[in-house]
Design a protein around this motif. Structure first.
Motif, PDB file in Angstrom:
ATOM      1  N   LEU A 170       0.833  -1.200   0.000  1.00 56.12           N
ATOM      2  CA  LEU A 170       0.000   0.000   0.000  1.00 56.12           C
ATOM      3  C   LEU A 170       0.869   1.253   0.000  1.00 56.12           C
ATOM      4  O   LEU A 170       0.601   2.216  -0.732  1.00 56.12           O
ATOM      5  N   ALA A 171       1.936   1.257   0.792  1.00 60.26           N
ATOM      6  CA  ALA A 171       2.849   2.397   0.810  1.00 60.26           C
ATOM      7  C   ALA A 171       3.556   2.550  -0.533  1.00 60.26           C
ATOM      8  O   ALA A 171       3.761   3.671  -1.022  1.00 60.26           O
ATOM      9  N   GLY A 172       3.916   1.413  -1.141  1.00 59.46           N
ATOM     10  CA  GLY A 172       4.551   1.460  -2.452  1.00 59.46           C
ATOM     11  C   GLY A 172       3.630   2.043  -3.512  1.00 59.46           C
ATOM     12  O   GLY A 172       4.051   2.843  -4.362  1.00 59.46           O
ATOM     13  N   GLU A 173       2.359   1.654  -3.465  1.00 60.72           N
ATOM     14  CA  GLU A 173       1.394   2.174  -4.431  1.00 60.72           C
ATOM     15  C   GLU A 173       1.088   3.649  -4.168  1.00 60.72           C
ATOM     16  O   GLU A 173       0.843   4.415  -5.103  1.00 60.72           O
ATOM     17  N   MET A 174       1.100   4.053  -2.894  1.00 59.07           N
ATOM     18  CA  MET A 174       0.949   5.466  -2.565  1.00 59.07           C
ATOM     19  C   MET A 174       2.092   6.276  -3.169  1.00 59.07           C
ATOM     20  O   MET A 174       1.882   7.359  -3.734  1.00 59.07           O
ATOM     21  N   PRO A 205      15.829  -3.513  -7.531  1.00 55.23           N
ATOM     22  CA  PRO A 205      16.421  -2.205  -7.282  1.00 55.23           C
ATOM     23  C   PRO A 205      15.902  -1.547  -6.007  1.00 55.23           C
ATOM     24  O   PRO A 205      16.571  -0.683  -5.434  1.00 55.23           O
ATOM     25  N   MET A 206      14.700  -1.966  -5.528  1.00 59.99           N
ATOM     26  CA  MET A 206      14.072  -1.249  -4.413  1.00 59.99           C
ATOM     27  C   MET A 206      13.122  -2.168  -3.651  1.00 59.99           C
ATOM     28  O   MET A 206      12.539  -3.091  -4.224  1.00 59.99           O
ATOM     29  N   ILE A 207      12.967  -1.911  -2.351  1.00 62.73           N
ATOM     30  CA  ILE A 207      11.951  -2.593  -1.544  1.00 62.73           C
ATOM     31  C   ILE A 207      11.238  -1.567  -0.663  1.00 62.73           C
ATOM     32  O   ILE A 207      11.778  -0.497  -0.370  1.00 62.73           O
ATOM     33  N   VAL A 208      10.032  -1.923  -0.267  1.00 59.74           N
ATOM     34  CA  VAL A 208       9.342  -1.220   0.813  1.00 59.74           C
ATOM     35  C   VAL A 208       9.187  -2.259   1.907  1.00 59.74           C
ATOM     36  O   VAL A 208       8.539  -3.288   1.711  1.00 59.74           O
ATOM     37  N   ALA A 209       9.816  -2.017   3.047  1.00 60.31           N
ATOM     38  CA  ALA A 209       9.866  -3.026   4.106  1.00 60.31           C
ATOM     39  C   ALA A 209       9.668  -2.386   5.472  1.00 60.31           C
ATOM     40  O   ALA A 209       9.900  -1.193   5.652  1.00 60.31           O
ATOM     41  N   VAL A 210       9.235  -3.209   6.415  1.00 62.70           N
ATOM     42  CA  VAL A 210       9.138  -2.752   7.798  1.00 62.70           C
ATOM     43  C   VAL A 210      10.527  -2.354   8.288  1.00 62.70           C
ATOM     44  O   VAL A 210      11.514  -3.065   8.055  1.00 62.70           O
TER      45      VAL A 210
END
Length: 330
Positions: A170-174, A205-210
């Protein structure tokens, strides 16, 4: 005709409560009599384990054995569904978060569970944030540079997450929406650990992680680069990492949480016992130290009602967001 006395009424009410517990196979004063199973709905070794296993260890030494079981799949939905349909006797619990308790039920076209209907909150253990991290080879130092790179190199960016329907996604899509970069590809994994491994190996190339202590250590050692966190303010455990708000994205905000849940019909005396035992161990110095070392903020003042209220608040906050980005899960 004689009316029943107050004592008789109270005795009858107590008998009814006892019968209710016995009919569900639970006696409150005997609980627990066997090991409790805590389901972590993601792959072993990820950020959820960092929260679940220290809690289980402390509970085992003071309350009774707790066994952690990782049931990964569908962004946490598989593990959540297994707990939702488990016997409501206090022996099967869930470590849940906004992703699997709010996002998945709201965004799924055919949800296999619903938080309000199928779960009872017990206690919020910790709060945290999400991190946008990139491989060191990517020539960007902050979110604004990432946006510029994405616009100059259309179709070359992708990001990994812990799974479909997680707050990571959700944060990535935001970010994609606010940066006007719709061609960034989402790559879902069965938990955070495999996504981080692929980032370190250069496959992503990228992640959104805790945000965790492990992620911060990898950043400090130069193995990956954290560009920003989604908290409203800088995290106490990572004061040098800017927020997305500071980085020019004022609406990219996510304060995460991890809470304990039980199947909805679990008797309230059992819920209360679990909450009270958790409240007691959340003052344990070594447990708090472990959580803070992982850049997590422990909650020493939670309760079943407070934890449940957080879920309701998140439903109200995230519902319009999920509709606006048209997030739909199979």
């Amino acid at each position: 005709m004689m009316l029943p006395s107050r004592r008789e009424i109270l005795f009858g009410a107590g008998s009814l409560s006892t019968l209710t517990l016995i009919s569900s196979g639970v006696k409150a004063d005997a609980f627990p009599t066997r090991p409790i199973r805590l389901v972590v709905p993601f792959a072993a070794g990820g950020s959820n384990d960092v929260i679940a296993r220290p809690w289980a260890d402390k509970m085992s030494s003071s309350f009774g054995p707790v066994v952690v079981e990782n049931i990964a799949g569908a962004g946490g939905a598989v593990g959540c569904a297994s707990v939702a349909h488990a016997p409501a006797d206090g022996y099967t619990l869930l470590l849940g978060n906004a992703g699997n308790q709010v996002v998945i039920p709201l965004a799924s076209q055919r949800p296999s569970y619903e938080s309000a209907r199928d779960f009872r909150a017990i206690y919020r253990l910790v709060s945290n944030g999400l991190a946008f991290a990139v491989h060191p080879s990517l020539p960007v130092k902050d979110l604004s540079q990432l946006v510029a790179y994405g616009k100059a190199n259309p179709g070359k960016l992708s990001y990994g997450s812990a799974g479909i329907g997680t707050t990571n996604q959700l944060a990535g899509e935001m970010f994609k929406s606010q940066a006007e970069l719709p061609d960034i590809v989402h790559v879902p994994y069965r938990g955070a650990a495999p996504a981080i491994n692929d980032l370190l190996g250069g496959q992503l190339p990228m992640i959104v992680a805790v945000m965790t202590g492990q992620l911060l250590q990898l950043h400090e050692s130069g193995k990956l680069r954290i560009l920003a966190v989604t908290n409203e303010r800088r995290m106490a455990g990572a004061p040098n990492i800017p927020t997305a708000i500071e980085s020019g994205m004022p609406h990219l905000k996510f304060d995460g949480w991890f809470s304990l849940f039980a199947p909805r019909a679990t008797p309230e005396p059992i819920i209360s016992q679990l909450a009270q035992a958790t409240h007691e161990i959340m003052s344990n110095a070594s447990l708090l130290e472990k959580y803070r070392a992982e850049v997590l903020e422990p909650d020493s003042d939670s309760s079943p009602d407070k934890a449940q209220h957080i879920v309701h608040e998140e439903v109200e906050r995230l519902s319009p967001l999920i509709r606006s980005i048209q997030l739909k899960l199979e």
